[in-house]
Write a protein that holds these residues in place. Structure first.
Motif, short mmCIF file in Angstrom:
data_model
loop_
_atom_site.label_atom_id
_atom_site.label_comp_id
_atom_site.label_asym_id
_atom_site.label_seq_id
_atom_site.Cartn_x
_atom_site.Cartn_y
_atom_site.Cartn_z
N LEU A 1 73.31 119.01 24.75
CA LEU A 1 73.75 119.40 26.08
C LEU A 1 75.24 119.15 26.28
O LEU A 1 75.94 119.94 26.93
N GLU A 2 75.72 118.05 25.69
CA GLU A 2 77.12 117.66 25.89
C GLU A 2 78.10 118.61 25.22
O GLU A 2 79.30 118.61 25.56
N ASN A 3 77.64 119.41 24.27
CA ASN A 3 78.52 120.32 23.55
C ASN A 3 78.45 121.76 24.06
O ASN A 3 79.13 122.65 23.53
N MET B 1 79.34 124.23 35.22
CA MET B 1 78.58 123.86 34.04
C MET B 1 77.59 122.75 34.37
O MET B 1 76.49 122.70 33.81
N ASP B 2 77.95 121.89 35.29
CA ASP B 2 77.02 120.83 35.71
C ASP B 2 75.75 121.42 36.31
O ASP B 2 74.65 120.92 36.05
N GLU B 3 75.91 122.48 37.09
CA GLU B 3 74.73 123.12 37.68
C GLU B 3 73.86 123.75 36.59
O GLU B 3 72.63 123.71 36.67
N ILE B 4 74.49 124.30 35.56
CA ILE B 4 73.72 124.87 34.45
C ILE B 4 72.97 123.75 33.72
O ILE B 4 71.79 123.91 33.36
N LEU C 1 71.18 112.98 29.20
CA LEU C 1 72.58 112.93 29.63
C LEU C 1 72.78 113.61 30.97
O LEU C 1 73.77 113.33 31.67
N ALA C 2 71.87 114.52 31.34
CA ALA C 2 72.00 115.22 32.62
C ALA C 2 70.96 114.78 33.63
O ALA C 2 71.01 115.17 34.78
#
Length: 220
Positions: free
Chosen positions: A34-36, A60-63, A110-111
């Motif tokens: 997810l982080e990449n 991108m946070d919403e995605i 992570l999210a």
């Protein structure tokens, strides 16, 4: 609007929608984490421009939040007529763990945030509805879910990190405690933890016999 008139600049791309974008994003997160993941990479994989994705998502946070929500839809939270509350706990928690293992390389944790955050709200509502319909007293449900949520968060994150950075066992076997430590994040340890939690919930509810079940007509 005349047939040949250009579409408004802010009109959504009709060939894209949130579901299509998130499905591709989850696939990519499973491959690279997810982080990449970035809007540029995601747009490229879809054969679109970054701007076309921003017509459906603000950031991108919403995605990332949407990716987590999509993955949590895989969790088994369907009502089972007549199912006891403790079997529901076993089933749903095992399904959460399996979903996380299925997406281990995505690093969904992570999210993830609190149960009331947008990406987990839908899942939390489904689980809470299951137990409320079983008749679990509200105060017991609140206390039980706090314990379950804390256990799942800590266990699953540590299990995923251990799988990713698994160290070889000492050639000579090492001290006696190594075998115990190496099984700390196993399927058996997970099941044992859930059983301890279930026993604790019974203790919290005593002298209530805890005969809470899903209604026989559930899901009809």
């Amino acid at each position: 609007m005349p047939q040949n008139s250009p579409a408004p600049r802010n009109a959504p791309d009709q060939r894209l929608n949130r579901e299509v974008i998130l499905a591709q994003a989850l696939l990519m997160a499973d491959e690279q984490g997810l982080e990449n993941l970035s809007v540029r990479k995601l747009a490229g994989a879809l054969g679109k421009t970054a701007m076309s994705l921003y017509r459906h998502f603000d950031s991108m946070d919403e995605i990332r939040q949407g990716i987590v929500a999509l993955a949590f839809r895989e969790v088994d939270t369907a009502p089972v007529p007549g199912e006891r509350w403790d079997d529901t706990v076993r089933r749903t928690t095992a399904s959460i763990r399996q979903m996380e293992l299925n997406h281990a390389r995505a690093h969904l944790y992570l999210a993830e945030g609190s149960a009331w955050d947008p990406q987990l709200r839908e899942h939390t509502d489904r689980v809470q509805k299951l137990h409320r319909e079983q008749g679990i007293p509200e105060d017991i449900l609140k206390r039980a879910w706090r314990i379950i949520d804390a256990f799942l968060s800590g266990f699953i994150v540590n299990e995923l990190q251990e799988l990713e950075h698994e160290a070889p066992a000492p050639a000579d076997g090492g001290p006696d405690w190594i075998e115990t430590a190496s099984g700390a994040y196993s399927e058996q340890a997970f099941r044992d933890g859930i059983e301890i939690i279930i026993a604790s919930i019974r203790g919290l509810a005593a002298p209530d016999p805890c005969e809470w079940r899903t209604p026989e007509d559930a899901g009809r």
